[in-house]
Write a protein that holds these residues in place. Sequence first.
Motif, mmCIF file in Angstrom:
data_model
loop_
_atom_site.group_PDB
_atom_site.id
_atom_site.type_symbol
_atom_site.label_atom_id
_atom_site.label_comp_id
_atom_site.label_asym_id
_atom_site.label_seq_id
_atom_site.Cartn_x
_atom_site.Cartn_y
_atom_site.Cartn_z
ATOM 1 N N LEU A 124 71.861 -2.152 29.425
ATOM 2 C CA LEU A 124 70.819 -1.829 30.097
ATOM 3 C C LEU A 124 71.473 -0.587 30.890
ATOM 4 O O LEU A 124 72.303 -0.621 31.738
ATOM 5 C CB LEU A 124 70.064 -2.644 31.124
ATOM 6 C CG LEU A 124 69.016 -2.319 31.866
ATOM 7 C CD1 LEU A 124 67.961 -2.077 31.014
ATOM 8 C CD2 LEU A 124 68.597 -3.691 32.707
ATOM 9 N N LYS A 125 70.621 0.629 30.792
ATOM 10 C CA LYS A 125 71.019 2.051 31.594
ATOM 11 C C LYS A 125 69.805 2.952 31.743
ATOM 12 O O LYS A 125 68.841 2.677 31.139
ATOM 13 C CB LYS A 125 72.099 2.628 30.973
ATOM 14 C CG LYS A 125 71.970 2.895 29.664
ATOM 15 C CD LYS A 125 73.329 3.628 28.968
ATOM 16 C CE LYS A 125 73.329 3.158 27.538
ATOM 17 N NZ LYS A 125 74.873 3.284 26.981
ATOM 18 N N PRO A 126 69.898 3.797 32.702
ATOM 19 C CA PRO A 126 68.571 4.511 33.157
ATOM 20 C C PRO A 126 68.461 5.575 32.091
ATOM 21 O O PRO A 126 69.668 5.803 31.331
ATOM 22 C CB PRO A 126 68.899 5.301 34.448
ATOM 23 C CG PRO A 126 70.295 4.764 34.580
ATOM 24 C CD PRO A 126 70.678 3.761 33.562
ATOM 25 N N SER A 127 67.394 6.049 31.635
ATOM 26 C CA SER A 127 67.112 7.011 30.891
ATOM 27 C C SER A 127 66.599 8.278 31.720
ATOM 28 O O SER A 127 65.572 8.358 31.943
ATOM 29 C CB SER A 127 66.194 6.783 29.527
ATOM 30 O OG SER A 127 65.727 7.823 28.792
ATOM 31 N N TYR A 128 67.578 9.250 31.957
ATOM 32 C CA TYR A 128 67.263 10.274 32.837
ATOM 33 C C TYR A 128 66.710 11.515 31.718
ATOM 34 O O TYR A 128 67.053 11.746 30.593
ATOM 35 C CB TYR A 128 68.279 10.864 33.377
ATOM 36 C CG TYR A 128 69.079 9.893 34.501
ATOM 37 C CD1 TYR A 128 68.062 9.593 35.388
ATOM 38 C CD2 TYR A 128 70.260 9.382 34.351
ATOM 39 C CE1 TYR A 128 68.856 8.692 36.664
ATOM 40 C CE2 TYR A 128 70.820 8.449 35.094
ATOM 41 C CZ TYR A 128 70.270 8.282 36.347
ATOM 42 O OH TYR A 128 70.588 7.322 37.209
ATOM 43 N N TRP A 180 71.110 -5.184 49.693
ATOM 44 C CA TRP A 180 70.400 -6.217 48.574
ATOM 45 C C TRP A 180 69.520 -5.424 47.494
ATOM 46 O O TRP A 180 68.881 -4.483 47.944
ATOM 47 C CB TRP A 180 69.798 -7.350 49.168
ATOM 48 C CG TRP A 180 70.638 -8.055 49.963
ATOM 49 C CD1 TRP A 180 70.769 -7.858 51.487
ATOM 50 C CD2 TRP A 180 71.384 -9.304 49.694
ATOM 51 N NE1 TRP A 180 71.725 -8.768 51.751
ATOM 52 C CE2 TRP A 180 72.167 -9.754 50.820
ATOM 53 C CE3 TRP A 180 71.563 -10.017 48.526
ATOM 54 C CZ2 TRP A 180 72.812 -10.839 50.877
ATOM 55 C CZ3 TRP A 180 72.448 -11.123 48.314
ATOM 56 C CH2 TRP A 180 72.923 -11.421 49.687
ATOM 57 N N MET A 181 69.313 -6.135 46.353
ATOM 58 C CA MET A 181 68.550 -5.727 45.409
ATOM 59 C C MET A 181 67.784 -6.769 44.807
ATOM 60 O O MET A 181 68.306 -7.797 44.594
ATOM 61 C CB MET A 181 69.400 -5.025 44.316
ATOM 62 C CG MET A 181 68.394 -4.294 43.125
ATOM 63 S SD MET A 181 69.361 -3.591 41.778
ATOM 64 C CE MET A 181 70.243 -4.967 40.988
ATOM 65 N N LEU A 182 66.489 -6.643 44.680
ATOM 66 C CA LEU A 182 65.699 -7.545 44.215
ATOM 67 C C LEU A 182 65.347 -7.040 42.851
ATOM 68 O O LEU A 182 64.942 -6.094 42.542
ATOM 69 C CB LEU A 182 64.230 -7.718 45.005
ATOM 70 C CG LEU A 182 63.283 -8.658 44.635
ATOM 71 C CD1 LEU A 182 63.829 -10.129 44.669
ATOM 72 C CD2 LEU A 182 62.050 -8.558 45.364
ATOM 73 N N ILE A 183 65.473 -8.233 41.940
ATOM 74 C CA ILE A 183 65.099 -8.017 40.327
ATOM 75 C C ILE A 183 64.094 -8.755 40.126
ATOM 76 O O ILE A 183 64.086 -10.045 40.397
ATOM 77 C CB ILE A 183 66.482 -8.310 39.650
ATOM 78 C CG1 ILE A 183 67.791 -7.714 40.110
ATOM 79 C CG2 ILE A 183 66.255 -8.469 37.983
ATOM 80 C CD1 ILE A 183 68.948 -8.199 39.641
ATOM 81 N N HIS A 184 63.230 -8.289 39.332
ATOM 82 C CA HIS A 184 62.047 -8.892 38.644
ATOM 83 C C HIS A 184 61.883 -8.285 37.429
ATOM 84 O O HIS A 184 61.513 -7.251 37.089
ATOM 85 C CB HIS A 184 60.880 -8.893 39.781
ATOM 86 C CG HIS A 184 59.626 -9.488 38.804
ATOM 87 N ND1 HIS A 184 59.683 -10.972 38.810
ATOM 88 C CD2 HIS A 184 58.529 -8.848 38.309
ATOM 89 C CE1 HIS A 184 58.339 -11.070 38.136
ATOM 90 N NE2 HIS A 184 57.750 -10.039 37.704
ATOM 91 N N THR A 219 70.741 -9.881 31.808
ATOM 92 C CA THR A 219 71.861 -8.733 31.524
ATOM 93 C C THR A 219 72.185 -8.057 32.802
ATOM 94 O O THR A 219 73.430 -7.763 33.020
ATOM 95 C CB THR A 219 71.021 -7.485 30.784
ATOM 96 O OG1 THR A 219 70.516 -8.092 29.541
ATOM 97 C CG2 THR A 219 71.918 -6.375 30.589
ATOM 98 N N ILE A 220 71.278 -7.810 33.938
ATOM 99 C CA ILE A 220 71.589 -7.303 35.338
ATOM 100 C C ILE A 220 72.795 -8.287 35.995
ATOM 101 O O ILE A 220 73.773 -8.158 36.528
ATOM 102 C CB ILE A 220 70.431 -6.976 35.949
ATOM 103 C CG1 ILE A 220 69.544 -5.893 35.280
ATOM 104 C CG2 ILE A 220 70.967 -6.791 37.416
ATOM 105 C CD1 ILE A 220 68.252 -5.525 35.944
ATOM 106 N N TYR A 221 72.323 -9.724 36.009
ATOM 107 C CA TYR A 221 73.041 -10.689 36.460
ATOM 108 C C TYR A 221 74.659 -10.705 35.867
ATOM 109 O O TYR A 221 75.520 -10.784 36.742
ATOM 110 C CB TYR A 221 72.645 -12.093 36.565
ATOM 111 C CG TYR A 221 71.206 -12.312 37.209
ATOM 112 C CD1 TYR A 221 71.562 -11.678 38.681
ATOM 113 C CD2 TYR A 221 70.348 -13.365 37.063
ATOM 114 C CE1 TYR A 221 70.332 -11.771 39.554
ATOM 115 C CE2 TYR A 221 69.482 -13.406 37.990
ATOM 116 C CZ TYR A 221 69.431 -12.898 39.364
ATOM 117 O OH TYR A 221 68.453 -13.031 39.842
#
Length: 152
Positions: free
Chosen positions: A14-18, A121-125, A134-136
């Motif tokens: 998982l990665k951003p798409s700039y 902190w970052m909230l993931i949903h 994948t993030i965890y």
Amino acid sequence: FIECFPRFAGDVLLKPSYDLRSLSWLFERLAQEKRFGTFQKILVRNAENEILGWYLYNLKPGGRSEVLQIAATQQSVQQVLDHLFRHAWEHGSIELSGRMVPKFMKAFADKWCLFSPGRNWMLIHSRDPKIVQTIYCGDAFLSRLEEDLWFF
């Protein structure tokens, strides 16, 4: 940035798409926001002029500078960190704060960085549990550009 990003993001799932339009908008917003210092976008090259990586941060002389993104490879992260630390020090910053990139933990530890959980902190949903997992698992390239949206 856009051309080199895939190389520095690595093989994560998982990665951003700039794209040029969104990245230009993002950098403009960061440059306009002065409460947290002056936005710096620094490309790091070696003696052969090869790109080693970059870092984005808000420089605050006499205060805490906020690192938004560090991009490097395992082979170049030490040089990129050295460049960041020197740049911040030469411009009067007394502290750097930001998200520790898990794959670079050893490089940060080798530079005597202090790890202090709990400030950011970052909230993931997601409705897709695979994305959350994948993030965890640390299989994502996430910087403060994608996470806490820094200040707004």
